[in-house]
Design a protein around this motif. Sequence first.
Motif, PDB file in Angstrom:
ATOM      1  N   PHE A 122      40.942  37.661  45.095  1.00 11.99           N
ATOM      2  CA  PHE A 122      40.586  36.270  45.391  1.00 11.99           C
ATOM      3  C   PHE A 122      39.200  36.254  46.011  1.00 11.99           C
ATOM      4  CE2 PHE A 122      40.138  32.473  47.894  1.00 11.99           C
ATOM      5  CZ  PHE A 122      40.804  31.481  47.176  1.00 11.99           C
ATOM      6  N   ILE A 123      38.348  35.381  45.489  1.00 18.22           N
ATOM      7  CA  ILE A 123      37.007  35.205  46.044  1.00 18.22           C
ATOM      8  C   ILE A 123      36.801  33.739  46.373  1.00 18.22           C
ATOM      9  CG2 ILE A 123      35.936  35.018  43.739  1.00 18.22           C
ATOM     10  CD1 ILE A 123      33.489  36.497  44.971  1.00 18.22           C
ATOM     11  N   SER A 124      36.293  33.473  47.558  1.00 21.22           N
ATOM     12  CA  SER A 124      36.135  32.104  48.044  1.00 21.22           C
ATOM     13  C   SER A 124      34.735  31.589  47.757  1.00 21.22           C
ATOM     14  CB  SER A 124      36.382  32.065  49.555  1.00 21.22           C
ATOM     15  OG  SER A 124      35.969  30.829  50.114  1.00 21.22           O
ATOM     16  N   PHE A 125      34.663  30.414  47.100  1.00 22.04           N
ATOM     17  CA  PHE A 125      33.373  29.749  46.976  1.00 22.04           C
ATOM     18  C   PHE A 125      33.307  28.603  47.986  1.00 22.04           C
ATOM     19  CE2 PHE A 125      35.891  27.109  44.060  1.00 22.04           C
ATOM     20  CZ  PHE A 125      35.421  25.826  44.313  1.00 22.04           C
ATOM     21  N   SER A 126      32.095  28.139  48.249  1.00 21.85           N
ATOM     22  CA  SER A 126      31.838  27.113  49.255  1.00 21.85           C
ATOM     23  C   SER A 126      32.456  27.471  50.599  1.00 21.85           C
ATOM     24  CB  SER A 126      32.356  25.744  48.771  1.00 21.85           C
ATOM     25  OG  SER A 126      31.818  24.693  49.534  1.00 21.85           O
ATOM     26  N   VAL A 145      30.870  40.289  51.165  1.00 25.90           N
ATOM     27  CA  VAL A 145      29.970  39.151  50.971  1.00 25.90           C
ATOM     28  C   VAL A 145      29.281  39.333  49.623  1.00 25.90           C
ATOM     29  CG1 VAL A 145      27.877  37.994  51.766  1.00 25.90           C
ATOM     30  CG2 VAL A 145      29.595  38.735  53.426  1.00 25.90           C
ATOM     31  N   SER A 146      29.477  38.378  48.728  1.00 26.84           N
ATOM     32  CA  SER A 146      28.846  38.387  47.410  1.00 26.84           C
ATOM     33  C   SER A 146      27.806  37.278  47.353  1.00 26.84           C
ATOM     34  CB  SER A 146      29.897  38.171  46.315  1.00 26.84           C
ATOM     35  OG  SER A 146      30.868  39.210  46.321  1.00 26.84           O
ATOM     36  N   LEU A 147      26.810  37.454  46.494  1.00 25.30           N
ATOM     37  CA  LEU A 147      25.712  36.482  46.413  1.00 25.30           C
ATOM     38  C   LEU A 147      25.938  35.516  45.262  1.00 25.30           C
ATOM     39  CD1 LEU A 147      22.963  35.539  47.503  1.00 25.30           C
ATOM     40  CD2 LEU A 147      21.881  37.129  45.887  1.00 25.30           C
ATOM     41  N   GLY A 148      26.034  34.229  45.588  1.00 29.63           N
ATOM     42  CA  GLY A 148      26.219  33.197  44.581  1.00 29.63           C
ATOM     43  C   GLY A 148      24.904  32.545  44.197  1.00 29.63           C
ATOM     44  N   PHE A 149      24.756  32.263  42.907  1.00 28.89           N
ATOM     45  CA  PHE A 149      23.524  31.692  42.363  1.00 28.89           C
ATOM     46  C   PHE A 149      23.656  30.197  42.083  1.00 28.89           C
ATOM     47  CE2 PHE A 149      22.240  35.927  42.163  1.00 28.89           C
ATOM     48  CZ  PHE A 149      21.047  36.129  41.492  1.00 28.89           C
ATOM     49  N   THR A 151      39.393  38.877  48.895  1.00 28.56           N
ATOM     50  CA  THR A 151      38.570  40.043  48.575  1.00 28.56           C
ATOM     51  C   THR A 151      37.138  39.864  49.051  1.00 28.56           C
ATOM     52  OG1 THR A 151      39.876  40.251  46.526  1.00 28.56           O
ATOM     53  CG2 THR A 151      37.910  41.627  46.732  1.00 28.56           C
ATOM     54  N   SER A 152      36.573  38.671  48.831  1.00 25.21           N
ATOM     55  CA  SER A 152      35.146  38.464  49.075  1.00 25.21           C
ATOM     56  C   SER A 152      34.878  36.987  49.313  1.00 25.21           C
ATOM     57  CB  SER A 152      34.341  38.957  47.857  1.00 25.21           C
ATOM     58  OG  SER A 152      32.952  38.819  48.043  1.00 25.21           O
ATOM     59  N   VAL A 153      33.743  36.720  49.950  1.00 24.34           N
ATOM     60  CA  VAL A 153      33.254  35.351  50.074  1.00 24.34           C
ATOM     61  C   VAL A 153      31.922  35.250  49.335  1.00 24.34           C
ATOM     62  CG1 VAL A 153      34.401  34.828  52.249  1.00 24.34           C
ATOM     63  CG2 VAL A 153      32.123  35.838  52.293  1.00 24.34           C
ATOM     64  N   LEU A 154      31.737  34.146  48.638  1.00 23.28           N
ATOM     65  CA  LEU A 154      30.496  33.886  47.908  1.00 23.28           C
ATOM     66  C   LEU A 154      29.573  33.058  48.780  1.00 23.28           C
ATOM     67  CD1 LEU A 154      31.547  32.934  44.267  1.00 23.28           C
ATOM     68  CD2 LEU A 154      29.918  34.703  44.932  1.00 23.28           C
ATOM     69  N   VAL A 155      28.439  33.608  49.118  1.00 24.19           N
ATOM     70  CA  VAL A 155      27.479  32.854  49.918  1.00 24.19           C
ATOM     71  C   VAL A 155      26.233  32.578  49.087  1.00 24.19           C
ATOM     72  CG1 VAL A 155      28.320  33.851  52.065  1.00 24.19           C
ATOM     73  CG2 VAL A 155      26.355  34.902  50.922  1.00 24.19           C
ATOM     74  N   GLY A 156      25.674  31.410  49.295  1.00 24.64           N
ATOM     75  CA  GLY A 156      24.357  31.121  48.766  1.00 24.64           C
ATOM     76  C   GLY A 156      23.332  31.433  49.841  1.00 24.64           C
ATOM     77  N   LEU A 174      37.550  36.022  55.588  1.00 25.67           N
ATOM     78  CA  LEU A 174      37.802  37.431  55.308  1.00 25.67           C
ATOM     79  C   LEU A 174      39.035  37.960  56.039  1.00 25.67           C
ATOM     80  CD1 LEU A 174      34.138  38.763  55.316  1.00 25.67           C
ATOM     81  CD2 LEU A 174      35.683  38.647  53.349  1.00 25.67           C
ATOM     82  N   GLU A 175      39.474  37.259  57.069  1.00 30.64           N
ATOM     83  CA  GLU A 175      40.688  37.658  57.786  1.00 30.64           C
ATOM     84  C   GLU A 175      41.964  37.206  57.079  1.00 30.64           C
ATOM     85  OE1 GLU A 175      40.083  35.850  61.548  1.00 30.64           O
ATOM     86  OE2 GLU A 175      38.570  37.314  62.202  1.00 30.64           O
ATOM     87  N   GLN A 176      41.842  36.307  56.109  1.00 29.23           N
ATOM     88  CA  GLN A 176      43.030  35.777  55.433  1.00 29.23           C
ATOM     89  C   GLN A 176      43.570  36.797  54.443  1.00 29.23           C
ATOM     90  OE1 GLN A 176      44.067  32.826  56.904  1.00 29.23           O
ATOM     91  NE2 GLN A 176      42.239  33.458  58.048  1.00 29.23           N
TER      92      GLN A 176
END
Length: 318
Positions: free
Chosen positions: A225-229, A34-38, A298-303, A292-294
Amino acid sequence: MNIKNSYIPSSERYNNSDILYRRCGNSGIMLPKVSLGFWHNFGDADPYQRSRDITHYAFDHGITHFDLANNYGPPYGTAEETMGRLMKEDFAPYRDELLISTKAGYDMWEGPYGNWGSRKYLFASLNQSLRRMNLEYVDIFYSHRHDPITPLDETLQALVDIVKCGKALYVGISRWPLEALRYADEYLKQRDMPLLIYQGKLNLLDHSPQDEGILDYCVEHGIGFISFSPLAQGLLTDRYLNGIPEGSRMSRGAFLTKDDLTPQLLEHLQDLNAQALQKGQTLAEMALSWILEQKGVTSVLVGASSTAQLEKNMRCIR
């Protein structure tokens, strides 16, 4: 009271490293799942102390990746200014523990040089970003979107040269179509500058990176690969399960409109929520866990608009 340099992060922030991090493609970089999106909640329109609390909570719990872009705010540039203040007041002693990314590709200033993918725009934008963030370099610099007019070689060579002159350590691309991704991957490899990561929209309502073959390509070629939204701007939470609440993003027409919540979509969201409840999860937890199961993610971007919201989102990795 002088609050500068008063932040001391938790000594337990890396205690769960075995479950917190995932390797980014074939690189040496480990990203938090889980990464933090701004993108929102960190600009001038938002209270600075809240941004400070959220970033402290994130780092205290092992989130080392902060993702920005030149036009994040609102207004444009102010999320990076918030990051710059955070660096000055709190995070400077921990810079080497952080992975900070930014991007350029969307409109940022008036005139012909403030948009898209030209060499002039990319260099000028990154120089501005570094000044706003009080940084000498970023860890990842992205081309934020594919430019159909500028030659790909110009955009990609600019990325190569940005790394060579020490303004970034790695390069990434976001929202490029598959054929352009293939070209970028080959171009960068030939210049000893492997493409580290692709940023794309992947969630329970939007499988386009899978449908278009982008995620498969990243897996096959060692690209992260990192997923936004990942929560579809709030649709994949409990916020809209009973209609459109007052004060919500949809009620204000901000990125979501009332027309987006069709009867068919509402029924689908309610079905997904029922599945989540059967698993003992919230809809948001299930949505993040699914990404994350796909294979290849690598990571998901959460706000986050609060530390409580971030804590809830992080449950997907527990």
